[in-house]
Design a protein around this motif. Sequence first.
Motif, mmCIF file in Angstrom:
data_model
loop_
_atom_site.group_PDB
_atom_site.id
_atom_site.type_symbol
_atom_site.label_atom_id
_atom_site.label_comp_id
_atom_site.label_asym_id
_atom_site.label_seq_id
_atom_site.Cartn_x
_atom_site.Cartn_y
_atom_site.Cartn_z
ATOM 1 N N LEU A 37 20.618 -21.977 -31.937
ATOM 2 C CA LEU A 37 19.758 -22.026 -33.115
ATOM 3 C C LEU A 37 18.328 -21.760 -32.646
ATOM 4 N N PRO A 38 17.668 -20.714 -33.123
ATOM 5 C CA PRO A 38 16.278 -20.490 -32.722
ATOM 6 C C PRO A 38 15.406 -21.685 -33.100
ATOM 7 N N LEU A 39 14.699 -22.211 -32.118
ATOM 8 C CA LEU A 39 13.865 -23.396 -32.314
ATOM 9 C C LEU A 39 12.390 -23.045 -32.189
ATOM 10 N N ARG A 40 11.531 -23.912 -32.721
ATOM 11 C CA ARG A 40 10.089 -23.729 -32.586
ATOM 12 C C ARG A 40 9.684 -23.926 -31.121
ATOM 13 N N PRO A 41 8.705 -23.178 -30.642
ATOM 14 C CA PRO A 41 8.262 -23.384 -29.258
ATOM 15 C C PRO A 41 7.796 -24.808 -28.983
ATOM 16 N N ASP A 42 7.230 -25.469 -30.004
ATOM 17 C CA ASP A 42 6.712 -26.823 -29.823
ATOM 18 C C ASP A 42 7.687 -27.901 -30.284
ATOM 19 N N ARG A 81 5.345 -18.559 -19.177
ATOM 20 C CA ARG A 81 4.984 -19.582 -18.193
ATOM 21 C C ARG A 81 5.204 -20.980 -18.761
ATOM 22 N N ARG A 82 4.869 -21.167 -20.031
ATOM 23 C CA ARG A 82 4.965 -22.485 -20.640
ATOM 24 C C ARG A 82 6.400 -22.875 -20.992
ATOM 25 N N LEU A 83 7.207 -21.889 -21.387
ATOM 26 C CA LEU A 83 8.470 -22.213 -22.051
ATOM 27 C C LEU A 83 9.736 -21.935 -21.243
#
Length: 244
Positions: A37-42, A81-83
């Motif tokens: 399920l595509p999720l929000r980055p945050d 880099r963050r995710l």
Amino acid sequence: MSRRFADLRLACPFSSPEEARELLQRARDFGYKLVALPLRPDVPREEVEALKKAAEEVGIDLATRVDLEPENRRQLLSALRRLRRRFELIGVICRNREVARVAARDRRVDLLLFPLDPEKRFFDRSEAELASGANCALEIPLMPLFRLARSERLRLLGLLRDEVALARRFGVPVVISSGAEEPILMRRPRELAYLASLLDMGFEEALDSLSDVPAGMVERNRAKLDPSFIAPGIRVVRWGRDCR
């Protein structure tokens, strides 16, 4: 041998773990063993854990996924880099050529996606060569195609056939997903495989793109995200725990 079918882009919106559970149950009833399920980055970690628990209760494997829509190279690299260590799958929706080229050659990107607009599909020979070297997959969500007017759909199908042929030529994996944005648009794996014939894919090839290819991608990424992972075939072994 039974296949482990996967829908890596089940894009129906949900507002609670309970709603997500209904989607996961429907996917399980349709014959899927693995979904993303595509999720929000945050998305908070607690929400991810709740979704994982719901999937476990339903009896389906849930892969965490985020889809990035960067406007340029800098935004894409910053997001990666963050995710990269937070999600098992990272897709990049490429809305311009710069993003498409950077995404195709970056090994932190798993899935390349392109808009339905024929003018914004940049999967050409150069893109295929880059993706082949990075082991990045071309993802084609099928159900959004049926929102298009007939003339637009026919034009896009022609482009998609060319993209699949290029991917095949350069050894780029192809992942077929539903891309369903409403539960009513969800389809069983073999129904999607038959629809993939519109892309000049053979039935067995389409089944692979709904099972072996996506499942193998998730398995490799989970191994890389394991704290003991160093490189393919190499991991840290802690004496006294891993060597008993």
